[in-house]
Design an enzyme around this catalytic site. Structure first.
Site, PDB file in Angstrom:
ATOM      1  N   GLU A 143       0.824  -1.212   0.000  1.00  0.00           N
ATOM      2  CA  GLU A 143       0.000   0.000   0.000  1.00  0.00           C
ATOM      3  C   GLU A 143       0.856   1.260   0.000  1.00  0.00           C
ATOM      4  O   GLU A 143       1.647   1.467   0.920  1.00  0.00           O
ATOM      5  CB  GLU A 143      -0.901   0.024   1.236  1.00  0.00           C
ATOM      6  CG  GLU A 143      -1.769   1.282   1.314  1.00  0.00           C
ATOM      7  CD  GLU A 143      -2.527   1.398   2.624  1.00  0.00           C
ATOM      8  OE1 GLU A 143      -3.509   2.173   2.671  1.00  0.00           O
ATOM      9  OE2 GLU A 143      -2.142   0.746   3.612  1.00  0.00           O
ATOM     10  N   ASP A 178      -5.800   2.885  -1.449  1.00  0.00           N
ATOM     11  CA  ASP A 178      -6.425   3.720  -0.432  1.00  0.00           C
ATOM     12  C   ASP A 178      -6.689   5.088  -1.057  1.00  0.00           C
ATOM     13  O   ASP A 178      -5.758   5.833  -1.367  1.00  0.00           O
ATOM     14  CB  ASP A 178      -5.510   3.833   0.783  1.00  0.00           C
ATOM     15  CG  ASP A 178      -6.184   4.516   1.968  1.00  0.00           C
ATOM     16  OD1 ASP A 178      -6.765   5.609   1.760  1.00  0.00           O
ATOM     17  OD2 ASP A 178      -6.119   3.986   3.078  1.00  0.00           O
ATOM     18  N   GLN A 204      -9.643   1.096   0.128  1.00  0.00           N
ATOM     19  CA  GLN A 204      -9.992   1.721   1.400  1.00  0.00           C
ATOM     20  C   GLN A 204     -10.395   3.169   1.156  1.00  0.00           C
ATOM     21  O   GLN A 204      -9.968   3.788   0.176  1.00  0.00           O
ATOM     22  CB  GLN A 204      -8.825   1.656   2.389  1.00  0.00           C
ATOM     23  CG  GLN A 204      -8.523   0.237   2.853  1.00  0.00           C
ATOM     24  CD  GLN A 204      -7.317   0.151   3.763  1.00  0.00           C
ATOM     25  OE1 GLN A 204      -6.322   0.848   3.568  1.00  0.00           O
ATOM     26  NE2 GLN A 204      -7.380  -0.718   4.756  1.00  0.00           N
ATOM     27  N   GLU A 240     -11.679   2.945   6.503  1.00  0.00           N
ATOM     28  CA  GLU A 240     -10.523   3.210   7.365  1.00  0.00           C
ATOM     29  C   GLU A 240     -10.438   4.710   7.650  1.00  0.00           C
ATOM     30  O   GLU A 240      -9.584   5.421   7.126  1.00  0.00           O
ATOM     31  CB  GLU A 240      -9.226   2.707   6.716  1.00  0.00           C
ATOM     32  CG  GLU A 240      -8.064   2.666   7.695  1.00  0.00           C
ATOM     33  CD  GLU A 240      -6.751   2.280   7.041  1.00  0.00           C
ATOM     34  OE1 GLU A 240      -6.004   1.495   7.648  1.00  0.00           O
ATOM     35  OE2 GLU A 240      -6.461   2.764   5.926  1.00  0.00           O
TER      36      GLU A 240
END
Length: 259
Positions: A143, A178, A204, A240
């Site tokens: 990530e 993300d 996310q 998140e």
């Protein structure tokens, strides 16, 4: 419509960790993710998952000494044995909890270590992780994380993460997309997701710039969700973010979306 997983490291801070599973289920979540499970036995967490009827989606491999500020080991020369032992431990937990995604954190670039050496270490550890995970039917994730929230983190950009994935060439190595981090570092979230779609293994979300509920800030998530659906993304989307107040009250964005 996308499927949403509650990130129990951030949501429901008003509850003890093991009590967050039931709280998430009570709010209608069907799946969960979190940073680390290792303070509890896998059997104990499995019991909470089963009692709440939840699917375990994702957690991270051990990151080193988190309390001392370490944020992963995979790109740290000299820590290979510890990194690989952590992969083994993560896979042991995954076998009990049932998740098929494990995020391996790169770490903070050590002072005095050049990027090329760290990158070679990273590729070697990720290739090993993917090889071991393949035996268990698990996908390894990497990530990109923005340098504002995590200064010095080795991996910051989606295109760099995809290049690393392609260099290793393992089918069970994917990139964790993300939206919060991508918007801060690169922007152009929709087109970046479309460009890299084949190599994305998990998504996310959080509001930008303050990492609160996704109905706040500069990203228009209803549009992004439509794009994810149109492209055929059928994985979970991890929530998140840090709630501004009570987690359940702050889920009005999700209730409206479902309605």
């Amino acid at each position: 419509m996308p499927r949403f997983a509650a990130n129990l490291s951030m949501l429901y801070p008003e509850h003890a960790f093991l009590d967050r599973f039931a709280a998430a289920a009570a709010d209608g979540f069907q799946a969960v993710e979190y940073l680390f499970p290792y303070e509890h036995s896998a059997a104990e967490i499995r019991t909470r998952l089963d009692a709440a009827g939840l699917t375990q989606v994702l957690f991270n491999a051990p990151p080193g000494d988190w309390a001392a500020g370490e944020r992963g080991l995979a790109a740290l020369p000299g820590r290979e044995a510890e990194c690989r032992a952590g992969i083994d431990r993560a896979l042991e937990y995954a076998a009990v909890l049932g998740n098929r995604l494990v995020h391996v954190m790169a770490g903070l670039l050590p002072t005095g270590v050049d990027g090329a050496r760290a990158r070679d270490t990273y590729l070697g550890n990720l290739a090993h992780a993917a090889e071991q995970a393949a035996k268990a039917g698990v996908t390894i994730l990497i990530e990109p994380i923005n340098p504002r929230d995590m200064p010095g983190y080795f991996l910051n950009r989606q295109d760099d993460a995809q290049a690393i994935r392609q260099a290793i060439g393992a089918s069970n190595l994917k990139v964790q997309f993300d939206c919060y981090h991508c918007q801060i570092v690169e922007g152009d979230v929709s087109k970046t997701f479309e460009r890299d779609f084949a190599g994305i293994g998990h998504v996310q979300i959080a509001g930008v710039p303050d990492r609160h509920e996704p109905d706040l800030g500069e990203l228009h998530y209803p549009y992004l969700f439509e794009r994810f659906d149109a492209l055929g993304y059928d994985g979970w989307i991890g929530c998140e973010y840090r709630p501004r107040g009570d987690t359940s009250a702050g889920l009005e964005w999700l209730r409206k979306l479902k309605a």
